[in-house]
Design a protein around this motif. Structure first.
Motif, short mmCIF file in Angstrom:
data_model
loop_
_atom_site.label_atom_id
_atom_site.label_comp_id
_atom_site.label_asym_id
_atom_site.label_seq_id
_atom_site.Cartn_x
_atom_site.Cartn_y
_atom_site.Cartn_z
N MET A 1 0.80 -1.10 0.16
CA MET A 1 -0.05 0.01 -0.04
C MET A 1 0.96 1.22 0.03
O MET A 1 1.88 1.42 0.91
N SER A 2 0.46 2.23 -0.81
CA SER A 2 1.30 3.38 -1.02
C SER A 2 0.62 4.41 -0.38
O SER A 2 -0.71 4.77 -0.13
N VAL A 3 1.40 5.58 0.08
CA VAL A 3 1.12 6.96 0.60
C VAL A 3 0.47 7.49 -0.83
O VAL A 3 1.12 7.70 -1.47
N VAL A 4 -0.75 8.26 -0.38
CA VAL A 4 -1.18 9.18 -1.42
C VAL A 4 -1.16 10.58 -0.96
O VAL A 4 -1.34 10.82 0.37
N GLU A 5 -0.64 11.35 -1.53
CA GLU A 5 -0.46 12.91 -1.28
C GLU A 5 -0.98 13.79 -2.57
O GLU A 5 -0.58 13.69 -3.52
#
Length: 118
Positions: A1-5
């Motif tokens: 899972m990746s960070v969303v910015e």
């Protein structure tokens, strides 16, 4: 899972004169490993590094008034939404384009659905 910015333009509503009412750049951040139920909203120069907002609350507040604890969200016309943050020092009111918040929420749900690498 990746960070969303995602950066979004917003208006911080205050008692400042109208000429000081310029859009500011606010950072919206979602880290599913840190807290899969919440997003963070970083306001520039507000004295608070980030606010934590429940994703469900943010989504509900785009169509009808919603609130929990220190955070309130409600639609403002057809194209804007308001986030209101309460602290002992006062209230911060931030107005966003609904499109930007909707796009960010879609990205968070897509990130949460990513398979975990082995």
């Amino acid at each position: 899972m990746s960070v969303v910015e995602q950066y979004a333009r917003a208006h911080v509503i205050s008692d400042a004169p109208p000429e000081d009412d310029r859009p500011v750049r606010v950072v919206l951040r979602y880290d599913p490993e840190r807290d899969p139920r919440c997003v963070r909203v970083g306001l520039p120069g507000a004295g608070v590094p980030e606010w934590t907002v429940d994703r469900e609350l943010l989504e509900r507040g785009l169509t009808a008034p919603a609130g929990s604890g220190e955070v309130r969200v409600w639609p403002c016309g057809r194209v804007q939404a308001v986030l209101e943050f309460h602290t002992a020092q006062g209230v911060s009111v931030v107005q966003f384009e609904t499109k930007a918040l909707t796009r960010f929420l879609r990205r968070t749900y897509a990130a949460a659905a990513e398979p975990v690498p082995h």
